[in-house]
Enzyme design. Structure first.
Site, PDB file in Angstrom:
ATOM      1  N   SER A   1       1.966   7.251 -11.463  1.00 30.53           N
ATOM      2  CA  SER A   1       1.789   8.164 -12.602  1.00 30.53           C
ATOM      3  C   SER A   1       2.078   9.631 -12.295  1.00 30.53           C
ATOM      4  O   SER A   1       2.082  10.455 -13.212  1.00 30.53           O
ATOM      5  CB  SER A   1       0.366   8.057 -13.149  1.00 30.53           C
ATOM      6  OG  SER A   1       0.267   6.935 -13.962  1.00 30.53           O
TER       7      SER A   1
ATOM      8  N   LYS B   1       4.698  11.232 -14.271  1.00 33.77           N
ATOM      9  CA  LYS B   1       4.523  11.618 -15.690  1.00 33.77           C
ATOM     10  C   LYS B   1       4.731  13.120 -15.951  1.00 33.77           C
ATOM     11  O   LYS B   1       5.428  13.470 -16.899  1.00 33.77           O
ATOM     12  CB  LYS B   1       3.159  11.124 -16.209  1.00 33.77           C
ATOM     13  CG  LYS B   1       3.114   9.574 -16.304  1.00 33.77           C
ATOM     14  CD  LYS B   1       1.769   9.043 -16.723  1.00 33.77           C
ATOM     15  CE  LYS B   1       1.753   7.577 -17.089  1.00 33.77           C
ATOM     16  NZ  LYS B   1       1.880   6.591 -16.036  1.00 33.77           N
TER      17      LYS B   1
ATOM     18  N   TYR C   1      10.887   3.493 -17.331  1.00 33.41           N
ATOM     19  CA  TYR C   1       9.493   3.812 -17.017  1.00 33.41           C
ATOM     20  C   TYR C   1       9.076   3.141 -15.695  1.00 33.41           C
ATOM     21  O   TYR C   1       8.506   3.787 -14.809  1.00 33.41           O
ATOM     22  CB  TYR C   1       8.573   3.381 -18.174  1.00 33.41           C
ATOM     23  CG  TYR C   1       7.110   3.521 -17.850  1.00 33.41           C
ATOM     24  CD1 TYR C   1       6.484   4.763 -17.915  1.00 33.41           C
ATOM     25  CD2 TYR C   1       6.361   2.423 -17.419  1.00 33.41           C
ATOM     26  CE1 TYR C   1       5.140   4.899 -17.578  1.00 33.41           C
ATOM     27  CE2 TYR C   1       5.021   2.553 -17.081  1.00 33.41           C
ATOM     28  CZ  TYR C   1       4.419   3.789 -17.166  1.00 33.41           C
ATOM     29  OH  TYR C   1       3.100   3.926 -16.813  1.00 33.41           O
TER      30      TYR C   1
ATOM     31  N   TYR D   1      -6.713  11.413 -15.708  1.00 30.92           N
ATOM     32  CA  TYR D   1      -7.135  10.448 -16.740  1.00 30.92           C
ATOM     33  C   TYR D   1      -8.510  10.814 -17.290  1.00 30.92           C
ATOM     34  O   TYR D   1      -8.787  11.985 -17.530  1.00 30.92           O
ATOM     35  CB  TYR D   1      -7.137   9.005 -16.202  1.00 30.92           C
ATOM     36  CG  TYR D   1      -5.997   8.678 -15.290  1.00 30.92           C
ATOM     37  CD1 TYR D   1      -4.693   8.704 -15.763  1.00 30.92           C
ATOM     38  CD2 TYR D   1      -6.203   8.338 -13.964  1.00 30.92           C
ATOM     39  CE1 TYR D   1      -3.624   8.398 -14.926  1.00 30.92           C
ATOM     40  CE2 TYR D   1      -5.143   8.025 -13.122  1.00 30.92           C
ATOM     41  CZ  TYR D   1      -3.864   8.064 -13.621  1.00 30.92           C
ATOM     42  OH  TYR D   1      -2.836   7.765 -12.790  1.00 30.92           O
TER      43      TYR D   1
ATOM     44  N   VAL E   1      -1.636   5.467  -9.199  1.00 34.45           N
ATOM     45  CA  VAL E   1      -2.336   4.320  -8.602  1.00 34.45           C
ATOM     46  C   VAL E   1      -1.766   3.887  -7.253  1.00 34.45           C
ATOM     47  O   VAL E   1      -2.345   3.025  -6.592  1.00 34.45           O
ATOM     48  CB  VAL E   1      -2.407   3.091  -9.551  1.00 34.45           C
ATOM     49  CG1 VAL E   1      -3.315   3.355 -10.729  1.00 34.45           C
ATOM     50  CG2 VAL E   1      -1.033   2.651  -9.999  1.00 34.45           C
TER      51      VAL E   1
HETATM   52  N1  GLN Z   1       3.044   2.198 -13.006  1.00 44.22           N
HETATM   53  C1  GLN Z   1       1.660   2.305 -13.338  1.00 44.22           C
HETATM   54  C2  GLN Z   1       1.363   1.655 -14.674  1.00 44.22           C
HETATM   55  O1  GLN Z   1       2.122   1.811 -15.577  1.00 44.22           O
HETATM   56  C3  GLN Z   1       1.267   3.743 -13.361  1.00 44.22           C
HETATM   57  C4  GLN Z   1      -0.180   3.936 -13.634  1.00 44.22           C
HETATM   58  C5  GLN Z   1      -0.853   4.962 -12.766  1.00 44.22           C
HETATM   59  O2  GLN Z   1      -0.383   5.404 -11.737  1.00 44.22           O
HETATM   60  N2  GLN Z   1      -2.046   5.323 -13.183  1.00 44.22           N
HETATM   61  O3  GLN Z   1       0.402   0.973 -14.841  1.00 44.22           O
END
Ligand code: GLN
Length: 305
Positions: free
Chosen positions: A61, A64, A189, A241, A259
């Protein structure tokens, strides 16, 4: 600085035992739970590293904010924000709930999966291949690292199992927030999440945002001042988050987690920080990473508030 970083890594190493490595993307399970590393690059371009700073991991993420910057460079801002909101969701990063319960059905912000699927759909290119090339070269430019690549096995693992993201993609298309081919958007994505980095790459990216989009070594403007500011603001309000409020109170630095265990942090006008520790808490943030950043913020008085 070097001694401070060594001490911080040492004193936080044990807390990795309290977390869990992400397993909902099967390939992520292979990470080593007690890895912990950090890199700081300051505004004079001094680089300090400690712990497992050579380890590679996928950006997840943390892509993003970078995709948001790209979407804002590729499109009129009002168009971007007609498709994605500006408010924290207070829900987990992969929640689908507010896409139904919000009055507008618009994803709350670009730092959660639903919002990032929208910003990904806004990346320009005549076909998927061109979009992918543009994306990878933008990441390489920000990290100042031409060897960044997509980790194929993690990409394939997520593509195979990413049905929650797929469900969001189709819902977003149905409600008019994304146009074009949903599978192509999802492919881009999953690819952006699977770009492999280390903490030095993250610190570089954080430094660029901290310097309002100007490369400190060359003086080149890579991202506009306004977009850099917007990205850092989203990092403060939504970057961790549904733990963003607590992080702002405890640490007070714009930051974005993934993550894969990485966190990219950007201290305005001072430094970029990359941390890595794949042991995650229940909200999907690196346990060791959070503690390291809290200690560093206290020691160096980095809290922006
Ligand atoms: N690739 C992960 C997902 O879409 C990214 C989520 C994350 O890093 N929080 O679930």
């Amino acid at each position: 600085m070097q001694n401070i970083l060594n001490d911080i890594i040492l004193s936080n190493k044990k807390c990795t035992a309290n977390g869990k490595v992400a397993s909902y993307i099967p390939e992520l399970k292979n990470a080593n739970i007690d890895d912990l590393g950090i890199c700081v690059i300051d505004k004079d371009n001094n680089i300090y590293c400690a712990g497992d700073y050579k380890k590679k991991f996928t950006i997840q993420s943390i892509s993003k904010p970078i995709i948001l910057a790209m979407a804002l460079m590729d499109n009129e801002w009002h168009h971007v924000f007609s498709k994605v909101g500006m408010e924290p969701s207070g829900d987990p990063f992969n929640s689908i709930m507010k896409l139904e319960t919000n009055d507008t059905k618009k994803p709350c912000n670009p730092m959660i999966n639903a919002g990032a699927i929208v910003t990904t759909a806004l990346i320009k290119g005549k076909n998927l291949q061109e979009k992918e090339e543009r994306m990878l070269s933008f990441f390489r430019k920000l990290a100042k690292n031409n060897s960044l690549e997509i980790n194929k096995s993690i990409y394939e693992s997520e593509k195979l199992t990413g049905d929650r993201n797929r469900a969001m993609g189709y819902l977003l298309k149905n409600d008019g927030f994304i146009e074009g081919d949903v599978e192509e958007t999802l492919d881009l994505y999953f690819k952006q999440c699977s770009i492999e980095v280390d903490v030095v790459d993250l610190a570089r990216i954080g430094l660029l945002f901290s310097n309002y989009g100007i490369d400190i070594e060359t003086g080149e403007r890579v991202i506009s001042e306004n977009i850099s500011r917007m990205v850092k603001t989203f990092m403060v309000t939504c970057g961790m988050y549904d733990a963003s409020g607590e992080f702002a109170l405890r640490v007070g630095i714009p930051a974005k987690s993934g993550v894969g265990g990485g966190i990219m942090a950007s201290v305005p006008r001072k430094m970029g920080i990359g941390v890595f520790g794949p042991a995650l808490d229940e909200k999907g943030n690196s346990i060791g990473g959070l503690n390291i950043l809290e200690d560093l913020s206290n020691k160096l008085e980095l809290n922006i508030f």
